[in-house]
Design a protein around this motif. Structure first.
Motif, PDB file in Angstrom:
ATOM      1  N   ILE A 182       0.939  -1.370   0.293  1.00 15.33           N
ATOM      2  CA  ILE A 182       0.113  -0.161  -0.119  1.00 15.33           C
ATOM      3  C   ILE A 182       1.067   1.206  -0.114  1.00 15.33           C
ATOM      4  CG2 ILE A 182      -0.013   0.120   2.497  1.00 15.33           C
ATOM      5  CD1 ILE A 182      -2.903   1.146   2.154  1.00 15.33           C
ATOM      6  N   ASP A 183       0.422   2.378  -0.777  1.00 14.35           N
ATOM      7  CA  ASP A 183       1.213   3.776  -0.600  1.00 14.35           C
ATOM      8  C   ASP A 183       0.156   4.665  -1.320  1.00 14.35           C
ATOM      9  OD1 ASP A 183       2.860   5.393  -0.279  1.00 14.35           O
ATOM     10  OD2 ASP A 183       4.122   4.805  -1.771  1.00 14.35           O
ATOM     11  N   GLY A 184       0.308   6.031  -1.024  1.00 12.61           N
ATOM     12  CA  GLY A 184      -0.464   6.873  -1.489  1.00 12.61           C
ATOM     13  C   GLY A 184       0.398   7.613  -2.363  1.00 12.61           C
ATOM     14  N   THR A 185      -0.257   8.279  -3.504  1.00 17.64           N
ATOM     15  CA  THR A 185       0.220   9.045  -4.403  1.00 17.64           C
ATOM     16  C   THR A 185      -0.730  10.271  -4.650  1.00 17.64           C
ATOM     17  OG1 THR A 185       1.292   9.100  -6.580  1.00 17.64           O
ATOM     18  CG2 THR A 185      -0.699   7.959  -6.181  1.00 17.64           C
ATOM     19  N   HIS A 186      -0.147  11.602  -5.102  1.00 19.73           N
ATOM     20  CA  HIS A 186      -0.786  12.518  -5.169  1.00 19.73           C
ATOM     21  C   HIS A 186      -1.082  12.793  -6.647  1.00 19.73           C
ATOM     22  CE1 HIS A 186      -1.105  14.467  -1.055  1.00 19.73           C
ATOM     23  NE2 HIS A 186      -0.144  13.689  -1.291  1.00 19.73           N
ATOM     24  N   ILE A 187      -2.099  13.146  -7.311  1.00 14.05           N
ATOM     25  CA  ILE A 187      -2.566  13.765  -8.498  1.00 14.05           C
ATOM     26  C   ILE A 187      -2.838  14.951  -8.627  1.00 14.05           C
ATOM     27  CG2 ILE A 187      -3.895  13.158 -10.537  1.00 14.05           C
ATOM     28  CD1 ILE A 187      -2.099  10.645  -9.667  1.00 14.05           C
ATOM     29  N   GLN A 211      -5.020   6.227  -2.678  1.00 15.59           N
ATOM     30  CA  GLN A 211      -4.574   5.191  -1.975  1.00 15.59           C
ATOM     31  C   GLN A 211      -4.561   4.124  -3.108  1.00 15.59           C
ATOM     32  OE1 GLN A 211      -5.484   3.888   1.983  1.00 15.59           O
ATOM     33  NE2 GLN A 211      -6.893   2.240   0.813  1.00 15.59           N
ATOM     34  N   ILE A 212      -3.306   3.382  -3.160  1.00 22.15           N
ATOM     35  CA  ILE A 212      -3.092   2.443  -4.116  1.00 22.15           C
ATOM     36  C   ILE A 212      -2.650   1.284  -3.469  1.00 22.15           C
ATOM     37  CG2 ILE A 212      -1.661   1.590  -6.296  1.00 22.15           C
ATOM     38  CD1 ILE A 212      -3.708   3.625  -7.125  1.00 22.15           C
ATOM     39  N   ILE A 213      -3.181   0.079  -3.839  1.00 24.03           N
ATOM     40  CA  ILE A 213      -2.708  -1.385  -3.195  1.00 24.03           C
ATOM     41  C   ILE A 213      -2.496  -2.267  -4.463  1.00 24.03           C
ATOM     42  CG2 ILE A 213      -3.180  -3.139  -1.909  1.00 24.03           C
ATOM     43  CD1 ILE A 213      -5.123  -1.437   0.022  1.00 24.03           C
ATOM     44  N   CYS A 214      -1.509  -2.906  -4.690  1.00 29.79           N
ATOM     45  CA  CYS A 214      -1.157  -3.670  -5.780  1.00 29.79           C
ATOM     46  C   CYS A 214      -0.758  -4.997  -5.155  1.00 29.79           C
ATOM     47  CB  CYS A 214       0.024  -2.945  -6.517  1.00 29.79           C
ATOM     48  SG  CYS A 214       1.569  -2.875  -6.060  1.00 29.79           S
ATOM     49  N   ASP A 215      -0.554  -6.075  -6.328  1.00 27.76           N
ATOM     50  CA  ASP A 215       0.031  -7.156  -5.823  1.00 27.76           C
ATOM     51  C   ASP A 215       1.407  -7.298  -6.470  1.00 27.76           C
ATOM     52  OD1 ASP A 215      -0.238  -7.299  -8.595  1.00 27.76           O
ATOM     53  OD2 ASP A 215      -1.818  -9.083  -8.614  1.00 27.76           O
ATOM     54  N   ALA A 216       2.077  -8.561  -6.591  1.00 33.20           N
ATOM     55  CA  ALA A 216       3.484  -8.510  -6.912  1.00 33.20           C
ATOM     56  C   ALA A 216       3.725  -8.490  -8.738  1.00 33.20           C
ATOM     57  CB  ALA A 216       3.855 -10.031  -6.680  1.00 33.20           C
ATOM     58  N   ALA A 217       2.394  -8.482  -9.204  1.00 34.39           N
ATOM     59  CA  ALA A 217       2.381  -8.503 -10.838  1.00 34.39           C
ATOM     60  C   ALA A 217       2.083  -7.179 -11.454  1.00 34.39           C
ATOM     61  CB  ALA A 217       1.744  -9.572 -11.290  1.00 34.39           C
ATOM     62  N   HIS A 218       2.134  -5.947 -10.356  1.00 36.75           N
ATOM     63  CA  HIS A 218       1.801  -4.885 -10.632  1.00 36.75           C
ATOM     64  C   HIS A 218       0.240  -4.486 -11.111  1.00 36.75           C
ATOM     65  CE1 HIS A 218       6.153  -4.080 -10.826  1.00 36.75           C
ATOM     66  NE2 HIS A 218       6.249  -4.905 -11.701  1.00 36.75           N
ATOM     67  N   LYS A 226     -10.742   9.525  -3.634  1.00 40.33           N
ATOM     68  CA  LYS A 226     -11.776  10.514  -3.290  1.00 40.33           C
ATOM     69  C   LYS A 226     -11.382  11.529  -2.147  1.00 40.33           C
ATOM     70  CE  LYS A 226     -13.490   7.421   0.380  1.00 40.33           C
ATOM     71  NZ  LYS A 226     -14.585   6.688   0.961  1.00 40.33           N
ATOM     72  N   TRP A 227     -10.387  11.497  -1.778  1.00 44.71           N
ATOM     73  CA  TRP A 227      -9.727  12.470  -0.637  1.00 44.71           C
ATOM     74  C   TRP A 227      -8.720  13.459  -1.302  1.00 44.71           C
ATOM     75  CZ3 TRP A 227     -11.225  11.536   3.939  1.00 44.71           C
ATOM     76  CH2 TRP A 227     -12.163  10.512   4.394  1.00 44.71           C
ATOM     77  N   PRO A 228      -9.119  14.631  -0.608  1.00 49.39           N
ATOM     78  CA  PRO A 228      -8.381  15.991  -1.337  1.00 49.39           C
ATOM     79  C   PRO A 228      -6.823  15.886  -0.548  1.00 49.39           C
ATOM     80  CG  PRO A 228      -9.850  16.524   0.550  1.00 49.39           C
ATOM     81  CD  PRO A 228     -10.087  14.996   0.338  1.00 49.39           C
ATOM     82  N   GLY A 229      -6.079  16.710  -1.270  1.00 55.81           N
ATOM     83  CA  GLY A 229      -4.587  16.397  -0.903  1.00 55.81           C
ATOM     84  C   GLY A 229      -4.144  16.658   0.041  1.00 55.81           C
ATOM     85  N   SER A 230      -4.790  17.450   1.293  1.00 52.71           N
ATOM     86  CA  SER A 230      -4.518  17.695   2.538  1.00 52.71           C
ATOM     87  C   SER A 230      -4.800  16.385   3.596  1.00 52.71           C
ATOM     88  CB  SER A 230      -5.286  18.927   3.175  1.00 52.71           C
ATOM     89  OG  SER A 230      -6.555  18.411   2.984  1.00 52.71           O
ATOM     90  N   VAL A 231      -5.407  15.435   3.297  1.00 46.12           N
ATOM     91  CA  VAL A 231      -5.714  14.248   3.921  1.00 46.12           C
ATOM     92  C   VAL A 231      -4.543  13.310   3.967  1.00 46.12           C
ATOM     93  CG1 VAL A 231      -7.023  12.336   4.286  1.00 46.12           C
ATOM     94  CG2 VAL A 231      -8.147  14.492   3.335  1.00 46.12           C
ATOM     95  N   HIS A 232      -3.954  12.826   5.146  1.00 41.52           N
ATOM     96  CA  HIS A 232      -2.798  12.047   5.363  1.00 41.52           C
ATOM     97  C   HIS A 232      -3.301  10.606   4.771  1.00 41.52           C
ATOM     98  CE1 HIS A 232       0.466  10.018   7.600  1.00 41.52           C
ATOM     99  NE2 HIS A 232       1.193  11.297   7.034  1.00 41.52           N
ATOM    100  N   ASP A 233      -2.153   9.943   4.542  1.00 36.93           N
ATOM    101  CA  ASP A 233      -2.352   8.652   3.996  1.00 36.93           C
ATOM    102  C   ASP A 233      -2.835   7.662   5.228  1.00 36.93           C
ATOM    103  OD1 ASP A 233      -0.935   9.476   1.652  1.00 36.93           O
ATOM    104  OD2 ASP A 233       0.951   8.493   1.988  1.00 36.93           O
ATOM    105  N   SER A 234      -2.489   8.043   6.161  1.00 36.92           N
ATOM    106  CA  SER A 234      -3.054   6.887   7.612  1.00 36.92           C
ATOM    107  C   SER A 234      -4.320   7.161   7.728  1.00 36.92           C
ATOM    108  CB  SER A 234      -2.370   7.288   8.774  1.00 36.92           C
ATOM    109  OG  SER A 234      -2.392   8.590   9.219  1.00 36.92           O
ATOM    110  N   ARG A 235      -5.108   8.366   7.503  1.00 38.94           N
ATOM    111  CA  ARG A 235      -6.315   8.534   7.490  1.00 38.94           C
ATOM    112  C   ARG A 235      -7.158   7.997   6.437  1.00 38.94           C
ATOM    113  NH1 ARG A 235      -9.719  14.401   7.311  1.00 38.94           N
ATOM    114  NH2 ARG A 235     -11.618  13.365   7.439  1.00 38.94           N
ATOM    115  N   MET A 236      -6.564   8.023   5.217  1.00 44.07           N
ATOM    116  CA  MET A 236      -7.170   7.353   3.867  1.00 44.07           C
ATOM    117  C   MET A 236      -7.439   5.747   4.412  1.00 44.07           C
ATOM    118  SD  MET A 236      -5.996   8.896   0.577  1.00 44.07           S
ATOM    119  CE  MET A 236      -4.505   8.457   0.936  1.00 44.07           C
ATOM    120  N   TYR A 237      -6.517   5.274   4.950  1.00 49.51           N
ATOM    121  CA  TYR A 237      -6.351   3.644   5.245  1.00 49.51           C
ATOM    122  C   TYR A 237      -7.322   3.727   6.353  1.00 49.51           C
ATOM    123  CZ  TYR A 237      -5.282  -1.132   6.688  1.00 49.51           C
ATOM    124  OH  TYR A 237      -5.356  -2.181   6.896  1.00 49.51           O
ATOM    125  N   CYS A 238      -7.280   4.169   7.506  1.00 53.04           N
ATOM    126  CA  CYS A 238      -8.160   3.810   8.623  1.00 53.04           C
ATOM    127  C   CYS A 238      -9.766   4.069   8.245  1.00 53.04           C
ATOM    128  CB  CYS A 238      -8.002   4.882   9.766  1.00 53.04           C
ATOM    129  SG  CYS A 238      -6.327   4.839  10.592  1.00 53.04           S
TER     130      CYS A 238
END
Length: 373
Positions: A182-187, A211-218, A226-238
């Motif tokens: 899991i990881d977050g990326t800003h668009i 928020q992006i979650i992937c497997d070993a094959a990409h 759906k979250w604005p850029g000011s929201v932290h990655d941990s809050r998105m996951y929680c």
């Protein structure tokens, strides 16, 4: 003698008139549409009543339309009928062309084919037209494709997903029981007219945090756009549905994340200050395995360059991001060549949430059982 001369002149004029008339008629016939009749057409004409007019044009045109309608009615029956008639042959045609602006007739077909052949290797091309991203395109249709092509933990069995992750860091005995990274990326987007401050991230850029979650094959197995850029990655996951599913034990396994997430029993993060020995080996294996999500995000942005900056409203930007995630998975499944990948060094998140006690216990157990000599 004069009579013969005038007779010769009259015949010559008549000959010239006939030549001119023949040339005029030939030119008119050349401008008309040329009709060609096949053997089936002539046999069809021969089998009918001989009292019909000699001109075949109208008759054959009507018969062709009638035959086409009859053939269409006879071959109607849906994808299940076609798959049943094919038997053991591959259920996918060489090319699937679908205009997703009206995909109701294609949704069931794609769902059946996704179950019948996950790898989609028998298909030469799966094309979705660009009308998917038009403003009048309802989001509900995009969500239907999302449920088909983006599934957690994936289309494969959970055991196979864990084995693929385990092989990444096999030289360090591998990281066990991983079902995703899991990881977050800003668009980046243009500044919205409403709630502008909410979309400003820590780099002072207006963005959507994804928020992006992937497997070993990409393959992207989960996306939250759906979250604005000011929201932290941990809050998105929680606050995500997937977090609740993992906490309830619906899926056997855990995710790997960076220090931007708190260490939980279902989300393992690296040691902040590892000691030499098992903890260092733990962090190296963790980093090697978790790098798949960074590569996946890099592939997504390299394949769809417009994700580097979207000049649309935040609501439309979320739909476009989800649509490109689906197209990314289709490209991976169909074996498309990866674009040139340029992975930027990840920027350290200044906010490191505190780890949960039970999360630290799970992390120490893995370190002791797997990475201790």
């Amino acid at each position: 003698m004069a009579i013969f001369i005038w007779l010769f002149i009259g015949l010559f004029i008549a000959y010239l008139a006939s030549v001119c008339y023949s040339h005029t008629m030939a030119s008119r016939r050349s401008n008309d549409q040329t009709l060609s009749y096949t053997r089936e057409d002539l046999l069809l004409y021969r089998s009918v009543d001989h009292n019909l007019p000699v001109d075949l044009t109208d008759f054959l045109r009507a018969k062709r339309v009638e035959s086409k309608r009859r053939r269409k009615r006879d071959h109607r029956g849906g994808v299940r009928q076609r798959l049943r008639r094919r038997g053991c042959r591959p259920p996918l045609p060489a090319i699937i062309l679908s205009n997703v602006r009206s995909p109701q007739q294609k949704i069931e077909e794609l769902r059946i084919k996704a179950k019948a052949c996950f790898e989609y290797r028998e298909a030469g091309l799966l094309m979705l037209t660009e009308t998917w991203l038009r403003p009048e395109m309802p989001s509900s249709l995009i969500e239907r494709f999302l449920r088909i092509f983006v599934l957690f933990p994936g289309h494969k069995p959970v055991r196979a997903i864990k084995e693929e992750f385990h092989r990444i860091a096999e030289f360090l005995l591998g990281f066990p029981n991983v079902v995703g990274c899991i990881d977050g990326t800003h668009i980046p987007i243009i500044a919205p007219s409403e709630n502008e401050a909410d979309y400003v991230n820590r780099r002072s850029i207006h963005s959507i945090n994804v928020q992006i979650i992937c497997d070993a094959a990409h393959l992207i197995t989960n996306v939250e756009a759906k979250w604005p850029g000011s929201v932290h990655d941990s809050r998105m996951y929680c606050e995500s549905t997937l977090s609740n599913r993992l906490e309830r034990g619906e899926i056997d396994g855990f995710l790997l994340g960076d220090r931007g997430y708190p260490c939980r029993p279902t989300l393992i993060t690296p040691y902040p200050e590892p000691e030499p020995g098992p903890q260092c080996r733990f962090n190296v294996a963790h980093c090697r395995t978790r790098a798949r999500v960074e590569m996946t995000i890099g592939l997504l942005k390299a394949r769809f360059q417009c994700l580097r900056h979207l000049r649309v409203t935040p609501e439309r930007a979320c739909d476009i991001i989800v649509a490109y995630v689906v197209l990314h998975n289709i490209a991976i499944i169909s074996g498309e060549q990866h674009p040139a990948l340029q992975i930027q060094d990840p920027e350290e998140d200044p906010i490191n949430p505190a780890d949960f006690q039970d999360g630290r216990i799970v992390r120490d157990t893995i370190c002791r059982n797997v990475f201790t000599d």
